[in-house]
Design an enzyme around this catalytic site. Structure first.
Site: not given
Ligand code: SAJ
Length: 441
Positions: A281
């Site tokens: 995403c």
């Molecule tokens: N990440 C960082 N720093 C952060 C947060 C995340 O480096 O502070 C990295 C993670 O390690 C990963 C990437 O970013 O590699 C994405 O992480 P994510 O926490 O955003 O997780 P996702 O990709 O599973 O995003 C999903 C998304 N859900 C949908 O699109 C429906 C996002 O909108 C959500 O906010 C997120 O999950 C969530 O909050 O878990």
């Protein structure tokens, strides 16, 4: 019957079926979005037909087996045995359906252009069997205008008029796989239609099975909502990564800075630096927006800049490994570097866009001998080579450097500190441990 009267009759007929839960629900794309949605509607009492192009997925589901982490097989088996849910590869079932949600992938091509092929093929199949009174809802994350510009003309060519003899909406998926609190039924659902009647039909439909429905003015607003949500995240992660680069240059512990800033009870939301941006995403969705705005001559500079910063993090990590090894009198070339965690984020098995893949390739390019441990990823194929996940503690004691790329909760970090010679920690997983063996982002 006049057109207006006909439209009202069509609307009322579908409304009745939805309210009586006799509307036959179809879900196209039975992945981490479509299957949970199908299960929610089937559990509410609708008869749901899932459509997927993968026969293996369809056969497994009809045997009562779930391939989606958040849906237990027992749930699927119960719905299949009570004829509430069945799966098929045959789109002709659309003839007998009243509603269809399209939950297919929208990846990016290598050129960072949207790959709309999954949506196009699904819509083309649906159009073959479309009939008056159908409600079609696109859920796949996409650029603003997709529903109006791609789906609507396909149905208008068949003589349909949106809001009169069929209903067309967009509703962004907000599934967060593995989220223990928010699942499909209790995550607010935004929906916007081509016409107010379409929006109302979408609202009515979702309100049968989901706790909160958020109707918006039209499909473009609904498409933009999702892109704002995920662009917001991607840009703020980019800011956190740039803070890490600045703090690194000034000898400041960025993790302490963020933790202290997070004590501010208002006006701040912590994001954390990391080894790069993975997942299906966050690294992808914002580029659907920047691709579209570019067409109207507007540069989405925040997105491009954040994409550059996030995309550069694997290089920054490998440079840090190189410097750390050099501090210990070792070159990268010939050194044994062990990666702790390769999934794109903690406690899941998903490898899509995982920065660990870039880090492994970059280390190998510099001559390092790379191995990894990840309890969620038993093996991975990279650059034509298959690597097997090794036991962490033993591998750490043999390695010249361990790089924590994914901070899985079930890693023994205390044991790692005892067994490793040198640790480059890209996730602050060693928070609370003080040792000159530890090098933090
Ligand atoms: N990440 C960082 N720093 C952060 C947060 C995340 O480096 O502070 C990295 C993670 O390690 C990963 C990437 O970013 O590699 C994405 O992480 P994510 O926490 O955003 O997780 P996702 O990709 O599973 O995003 C999903 C998304 N859900 C949908 O699109 C429906 C996002 O909108 C959500 O906010 C997120 O999950 C969530 O909050 O878990």
């Amino acid at each position: 019957m006049q057109a207006a009267e006909k439209a009202i009759a069509t609307f009322e007929a579908l409304k009745r079926k939805i309210e009586a839960k006799t509307a036959r629900v179809g879900i196209v794309g039975l992945g981490y979005v479509g299957l949970p949605l199908a299960v929610e509607f089937a559990k509410t009492g609708f008869v749901v037909t899932g459509i997927d192009v993968l026969a293996t997925k369809v056969e497994g589901l009809n045997r009562g087996e779930s391939h989606v982490q958040d849906i237990p097989s027992s749930e699927v088996a119960k719905l299949v045995s009570t004829h509430r849910f069945r799966a098929t590869t045959d789109f002709s079932v659309v003839r007998d359906l009243d509603t269809i949600n399209i939950c297919v992938p929208t990846p990016l091509r290598k050129t960072k252009d949207p790959d709309m092929s999954y949506i196009v093929s699904a819509v083309e199949e649906i159009a073959k069997y479309a009939h008056p009174g159908l409600l079609v809802i696109l859920e796949s994350t996409t650029y603003p205008g997709t529903t109006d510009e791609l789906l609507l003309p396909t149905f208008e060519k068949l003589g349909f008029t949106a809001g009169e003899d069929f209903f067309l909406c967009f509703s962004p998926e907000r599934v967060d796989p593995g989220n223990p609190v928010y699942q499909t039924f209790n995550t607010p659902k935004v929906v916007g239609g081509i016409t107010p009647a379409c929006t109302e039909m979408g609202r009515l439909f979702f309100s049968q099975a989901l706790e909160t429905v958020v109707p918006v003015a039209n499909t473009r607003v609904a498409e933009m909502v999702k892109l704002l949500e995920n662009t917001f995240r991607m840009i703020n992660i980019g800011l956190a990564n740039e803070m890490a680069l600045m703090c690194d240059g000034m000898g400041i512990n960025v993790w302490e800075v963020i933790d202290a800033a997070a004590t501010k009870p208002f006006g701040f939301m912590p994001f954390y630096p990391g080894p790069g941006l993975g997942g299906h995403c966050i690294p992808i969705d914002p580029f659907y927006l920047s691709w579209k705005t570019k067409q109207s001559g507007i540069e989405a500079r925040f997105i491009e800049l954040a994409g550059y910063i996030n995309g550069n993090m694997p290089h920054f990590v490998v440079d840090k490994v190189q410097k750390a090894l050099n501090e210990h009198g070792k070159p990268v070339k010939g050194s044994r570097v062990h990666i702790a965690g390769v999934a794109y984020k903690r406690n899941i098995d998903d490898m899509r866009e995982s920065p660990a893949l870039d880090i492994i390739l970059l280390l190998k390019k510099r001559g390092a001998l790379v191995s990894y441990s990840d309890p969620f990823v038993p093996s991975l194929k990279l650059d034509g080579v298959t690597l097997q996940s090794a036991e962490l503690r033993e591998s750490a004691s043999d390695a010249d450097c361990v790089v924590i790329v994914t901070d899985h909760s079930n890693f023994d970090y205390k044991g790692l500190l005892n067994s490793a010679r040198l640790i480059v920690d890209t996730r602050n997983a060693m928070k609370g441990f003080e040792s000159d063996k530890i090098v933090r982002l």
